[in-house]
Structure formats: structure tokens, C-alpha cells
Write a protein that holds these residues in place. Structure first.
Motif, short mmCIF file in Angstrom:
data_model
loop_
_atom_site.label_atom_id
_atom_site.label_comp_id
_atom_site.label_asym_id
_atom_site.label_seq_id
_atom_site.Cartn_x
_atom_site.Cartn_y
_atom_site.Cartn_z
N UNK A 123 -8.23 11.97 -2.93
CA UNK A 123 -9.30 11.01 -2.64
C UNK A 123 -8.76 9.59 -2.68
N UNK A 124 -7.87 9.31 -3.66
CA UNK A 124 -7.25 7.99 -3.72
C UNK A 124 -6.34 7.75 -2.52
N UNK A 125 -5.60 8.79 -2.15
CA UNK A 125 -4.72 8.67 -0.99
C UNK A 125 -5.52 8.38 0.27
N UNK B 182 0.84 -1.21 0.00
CA UNK B 182 0.00 0.00 0.00
C UNK B 182 0.87 1.25 0.00
N UNK B 183 1.95 1.25 0.78
CA UNK B 183 2.84 2.42 0.83
C UNK B 183 3.49 2.65 -0.52
N UNK B 184 3.84 1.60 -1.21
CA UNK B 184 4.42 1.75 -2.55
C UNK B 184 3.43 2.40 -3.50
N UNK B 185 2.17 1.98 -3.42
CA UNK B 185 1.13 2.59 -4.23
C UNK B 185 0.91 4.04 -3.82
N UNK B 186 0.99 4.31 -2.50
CA UNK B 186 0.83 5.66 -1.96
C UNK B 186 1.90 6.58 -2.54
N UNK C 287 6.86 12.99 -0.18
CA UNK C 287 7.52 11.92 -0.92
C UNK C 287 8.76 11.44 -0.16
N UNK C 288 9.53 12.38 0.36
CA UNK C 288 10.70 12.01 1.16
C UNK C 288 10.30 11.25 2.41
N UNK C 289 9.20 11.70 3.02
CA UNK C 289 8.71 11.01 4.23
C UNK C 289 8.29 9.58 3.91
N UNK C 290 7.59 9.38 2.79
CA UNK C 290 7.17 8.03 2.40
C UNK C 290 8.38 7.13 2.16
#
Length: 587
Positions: free
Chosen positions: A110-112, A87-91, A501-504
Motif C-alpha cells: 500500500x505504501x509502495x 521517492x525511488x530511494x524511499x521505494x 530490489x535489483x531493478x530499483x
């Protein structure tokens, strides 16, 4: 000899028959039970050992069952972690897509939001028998006394007694969410604040996603300066003079104790010749503040006064009109920092100058604003969080220092790693600094104030040559995550898209580490399960060697005893028949 009172042969035969009967009973018991040591009376030592080891085997069997339960919990958590990584990769891919021009950020958000809901759902569902390691409720998830999970892994009997082996890990390594925050997908709660006043502010992230870290907290002294505003023009004719005495670097009685050095004094005289030398086309007229500053500086330099004149600019580099300063150069070889204008005499006007005395500031002392703080653990490693800094006084080479939770606990006689009062902070600072800086005084001046200063009876220096403070302030776990994955909103905070993005990237790596932790734990449990089964088999074999009967030997012995029994019966019959022959004599 034949006796009518005692039948010796019959008695011997009967004794033999009894012995054979006993042997047959023992052998038949071994054959029927399969044990040669069945009771303590058979062999007390072997019976004791076998009974103890059978009991241990049952305990090890219970451990194997517990390992199976632990393995089930690990499997559930690991499965959920794998799902969250996907899920995180998709995020992250959605966030990257949001950087494209013209993309509808609201639709991506909305997707997030749906992905956030999936992460929460997975973490809340990762429960086995009511135990959830990914969605926890721990008051302080970074406290290893609270977040430790112990799985039964072994049963150990030693000369010191019986112990149950444990495999430990910490929920801070794998929990995605915690009720009081601190999960891998939440802000880190291990805030170090100001380190008791060593730094001025805690590390933080601003609205633009920029990390601010206070690495320097120093005080620097200021040299003495006399400021004034130029009033002119001044017209210096033949025979006109501007004269004054200037004294530099006298001791400030407010800074140091007596005796006080009076400083270095020189007389300054400005006449028409000096004005013409610097401004030959001015016809003796000093019309601007820059000219007056140049003239004063020339006169002070010519007299080797140890002072200089200067002009100023503001923060934007623009000149501050008419402002002139006369300052000590602090090169007199004296400890003080001062500028004194005295005996000022002029027959062309002062240009703004007047008699006055100004002292520089002593920068070898500072006040720390104390706030309580805790040196946290890092998992089960008490020394995992390291705090370090350099300390220096008056430009001397700085010394490096550091401390951790163990140092704090041993120094203050605690177990919680907390520095809770200004007196405790003083004790901590002295333990770090005093050995290298014996002339530095550290003392609490209030419940929230600490004075750190050089001893003025030893250090009499003042002005710009003085300084004190902390540099290179560092906490090895900073910067801490200050973002919650559930708070990511690219519509409300479009400027933080790169930060998100850096946080993810960081939290995905943390979740992958959590999966690795669980995988290693699963491998350990599997190995321990296999070992427990092998150990139980080995114990069974060992006990068998001690107490099991050799069935081949027992059956052979039984047949032999049966034959011996028949012979003994026949022998008894023969012995009894001899007595019958004697009775025939009396008929």
C-alpha cells in the motif's frame, strides 16, 4: 587689381564661409547624434558593417531569450528528477524492509502504491509552457530522429552564411514515462528478437526473475550407431561361433556426391575361447546385456574394426536395460560416418543383432528461422548498439564478427537500421562471414528460412566430427529492462522481491544519470547565456569604434569652426567695404 565687375576677395571669403558652414553642419550633426558615421554617405564600408552587426546583435539577443526559455525547461525537469530520485530511494528502502520476517507485505505494498502515485504525479507536473520532457508521447522513444530536442544556443555568421547553433539532447536519456513504453521507469523497447535467426530466442526474464540469454546456436553431427535390444541368454559351446562383417565410415550418397568411398570392412568372429577369456566363470553363457556389450566391444577392438559397443543411461543416469549400441569411432581416416552389419551368422542365436546399415548425420549445415529486426541507435550514436558473435565449422578455430546500425544501413542502402527480408539477412551474413569462410554457402530458402552450410564438394566430412554455428552471441545493451516500476507488486509476486530490489538499483542509477544529463545541459546553457551577453557587449564596442564620434574632438572642432566662421564673416565684410569705397568716386 580692383574691378567693378568681379569682387574676388568677396568670392574667396564667401567660399571659405560655405566650407566652414559645411564643416560646422557635419560637426554639429556628430555632436547631436553622437555618430561620426550615421548614414551610408558618411562612410559606406563602416555603415554597412555597423548595420549588419547591429542586426546580428538583435539576433543574439533573441538567442539569449531562447536560452532563458530553455533554461527554464531544464530547471523544471531537473527539479522533478531530484524529487523522483528521493521517492525511488524511499521505494527501495520499503522493498528492503519487506524482506524482514513477519512483515505485512500488503501494508508495505500500500505504501509502495502511494510512492508510485507520487512518481507519476511528479513526472506529469514537470511541464513548462506545455512542454514535458519526463512524461512523453513518442512513437519510438529510441529513435533519435523522433526523440531529439534542440535548444537554440548561438547565432553564427560565417563566410558560408548565417546559421543558428543548436544544443541537442535525447528524451530517451531523461524521460521517465513514455506513452508507448521505453521510459527510464518502463520496460526497454529495443528488443533485438532472434537477430534474424542467429539465435533461437530473444533475451527474456522468467517468472522467477531469472534472465535467459541465448548465446549459442550450433548444430553438431552425430556418429553412426546401430542400436538393438539384447535377447538372451546365449549359450556358446565348443565349436559355436557368432560371426559378421562390420563396415565403418562409408560415404552416405545422400550427403555427398560421387565417388563414394565404400568404407573399411573387417570380419568379426566370437567363439567359446573369447567368451571364456572374458567371463571364465560363466561356462560359455552370456546372460545379460552388459556381458554381451562387453563381448562385442572386445571382439571389435581385437579386430581393429574402428567400431565399439556401448550401453546407455537415461537423463537421470539410470541404465537403460537391454539396450546396446554398436557405433563407429570415426578413426578410420575416412570422411564418412557409418556402421553396417552384414553376413551375420550364429548358431547360438543373434542376441538381438541383425544385418543393417546406419549413417551418421552431417552437422555442417543449419537452417535459420528468419524474423525481421532492427539494429537500434543509442541516443544520437548510430553505432551505440553492437551485436557480436563467433562463427566456426567442423571444430576449426572460430572467427569473431560484429555489426551495428551503420554497417546495416551502408550495406543495405537504408537509414532505419532494419533487416526486413531473408535476402537482406543473407547479404548481412555474407558480409560478415564469407571472407573468413569462403566454403560456407549462405542462401535464402524461403521468406523465413536461411540455409548456412559448408560446401559438400569441398567438405565431405560427416558424423560427430562435423559442426557449424554461432557462439558467444552478444548484444551490448542486453539484458534490457523488462520491468515497469508501476507493476511492482510484492503481494502478487513475493518471489521477485530480490529482482525488484535489483531493478530499483538499476533504474535509480538511470534516473541519476538523467539528472546528470540535465545538470550538464543547464551548465552549458548558463555558459552560453553569459557568452551571448558578453558577445553582445563586444559587438557594441566594435561597432562603436567604427561609427561613434569622438565628442571631445567634435566639440573642439565645433568651437574652432565657429571662430573660423566669425573670421570669414569679417573677411567678407572687408571685401564688400572695398567695393563701397569705389562707389564713393562716382558721387
Amino acid at each position: 587689381m580692383t574691378s567693378i565687375l568681379t569682387n574676388t576677395a568677396a568670392m574667396a571669403a564667401l567660399q571659405t564661409l560655405r566650407t566652414i558652414g559645411t564643416g560646422m553642419a557635419e560637426t554639429q550633426q556628430q555632436v547631436s547624434s553622437g555618430l561620426r558615421v550615421e548614414t551610408a554617405s558618411d562612410n559606406a564600408a563602416y555603415w554597412s558593417i555597423s548595420t549588419t552587426m547591429r542586426s546580428d546583435n538583435k539576433a543574439i539577443s533573441a538567442v539569449a531569450d531562447a536560452l532563458g526559455l530553455g533554461a527554464a525547461k531544464v530547471d523544471v525537469a531537473y527539479t522533478a528528477i531530484e524529487a523522483v530520485i528521493d521517492v525511488l530511494s524511499e521505494f527501495k528502502s520499503k522493498l528492503i524492509a519487506a524482506k524482514e520476517p513477519g512483515v505485512d507485505a500488503a501494508k508495505i505494498q500500500a505504501e509502495l502504491d502511494q510512492l508510485k502515485g507520487q512518481i507519476v504525479s511528479v513526472s506529469q507536473s514537470a511541464s513548462f509552457n506545455g512542454v514535458n520532457w519526463l512524461d512523453t508521447d513518442i512513437a519510438n522513444i529510441n529513435d533519435s530522429d523522433l526523440n531529439k530536442v534542440s535548444l537554440t544556443s548561438s547565432f553564427i555568421r560565417s563566410k558560408d552564411g548565417v546559421t543558428i547553433g543548436k544544443t541537442d539532447f535525447h528524451l530517451s536519456e531523461i524521460a521517465l514515462f513514455n506513452k508507448s513504453s521505453g521510459g527510464l521507469l518502463q520496460a526497454d523497447t529495443r528488443k533485438m528478437l532472434t537477430l534474424g535467426g542467429i539465435r533461437n530466442y530473444d533475451t527474456y526474464m522468467d517468472a522467477q526473475g531469472i534472465i535467459h540469454m541465448d548465446t549459442t546456436n550450433t548444430v553438431i553431427g552425430v556418429r553412426a550407431v546401430k542400436d538393438f535390444n539384447f535377447t538372451g541368454p546365449l549359450s556358446v559351446g565348443a565349436g559355436d561361433t557368432i560371426s559378421f562383417d562390420i563396415t565403418v565410415d562409408a560415404d552416405n550418397p545422400a550427403d555427398v556426391d560421387a565417388p563414394h568411398h565404400p568404407g573399411k570392412t573387417m570380419q568379426i568372429v566370437i567363439d567359446r575361447t573369447m567368451v571364456d577369456t572374458l567371463f571364465p566363470a560363466a561356462n560359455g553363457v552370456i546372460s545379460s546385456y552388459t556381458q554381451y556389450a562387453s563381448l562385442l566391444n572386445h571382439a571389435l577392438s581385437q579386430a581393429n574394426s574402428g567400431a565399439s559397443a556401448t550401453t546407455y543411461v537415461d537423463n537421470n543416469g539410470n541404465p537403460i536395460i537391454n539396450k546396446i549400441g554398436i557405433q563407429t569411432q570415426e578413426n578410420s581416416g575416412l570422411n564418412g560416418s557409418s556402421v553396417e552389419i552384414s553376413n551375420f551368422v550364429s548358431n547360438v542365436g543373434s542376441g538381438g543383432m541383425s544385418n543393417s546399415l546406419h549413417y551418421g548425420t552431417r552437422g555442417s549445415g543449419m537452417s535459420l528461422l528468419f524474423t525481421p529486426f532492427e539494429v537500434h541507435k543509442d541516443g544520437d550514436n548510430l553505432d551505440g548498439v553492437e551485436l557480436s558473435f563467433s562463427f566456426g565449422v567442423n571444430g576449426a578455430p572460430a572467427t569473431d564478427h560484429g555489426f551495428n546500425r551503420t554497417h546495416v544501413n551502408q550495406l543495405l542502402g537504408k537509414t532505419n537500421g532494419k533487416v526486413e527480408t531473408s535476402d537482406e539477412m543473407v547479404t548481412l551474413l555474407r558480409s560478415l562471414i564469407s571472407a573468413d569462410w569462403p566454403d560456407v554457402i549462405i542462401e535464402a530458402t524461403g521468406s523465413s528460412a536461411i540455409s548456412v552450410r559448408s560446401d559438400k564438394t569441398v567438405d565431405r566430412l560427416s558424423g560427430a566430427r562435423t559442426s557449424i554455428g554461432f557462439t558467444g552471441i552478444s548484444v551490448n545493451i542486453e539484458p534490457l529492462a523488462e520491468q515497469n516500476v508501476l507493476d511492482i507488486d510484492i503481494v502478487a509476486n513475493p518471489q521477485k522481491l530480490d529482482v525488484y530490489i535489483g531493478y530499483l538499483e538499476v533504474v535509480t542509477a538511470d534516473v541519476i544519470d538523467a539528472g546528470a544529463t540535465l545538470g550538464a545541459l543547464k551548465t552549458r546553457i548558463d555558459m552560453q547565456e553569459n557568452f551571448a551577453q558578453t558577445l553582445m557587449d563586444s559587438i557594441d564596442k566594435g561597432v562603436g569604434r567604427l561609427v561613434d564620434a569622438d565628442m571631445n574632438e567634435a566639440s573642439t572642432r565645433l568651437k574652432a569652426l565657429q571662430a573660423q566662421e566669425q573670421l570669414a564673416i569679417q573677411s567678407l565684410q572687408i571685401a564688400n567695404s572695398d567695393a563701397g569705397n569705389i562707389l564713393q568716386l562716382f558721387r
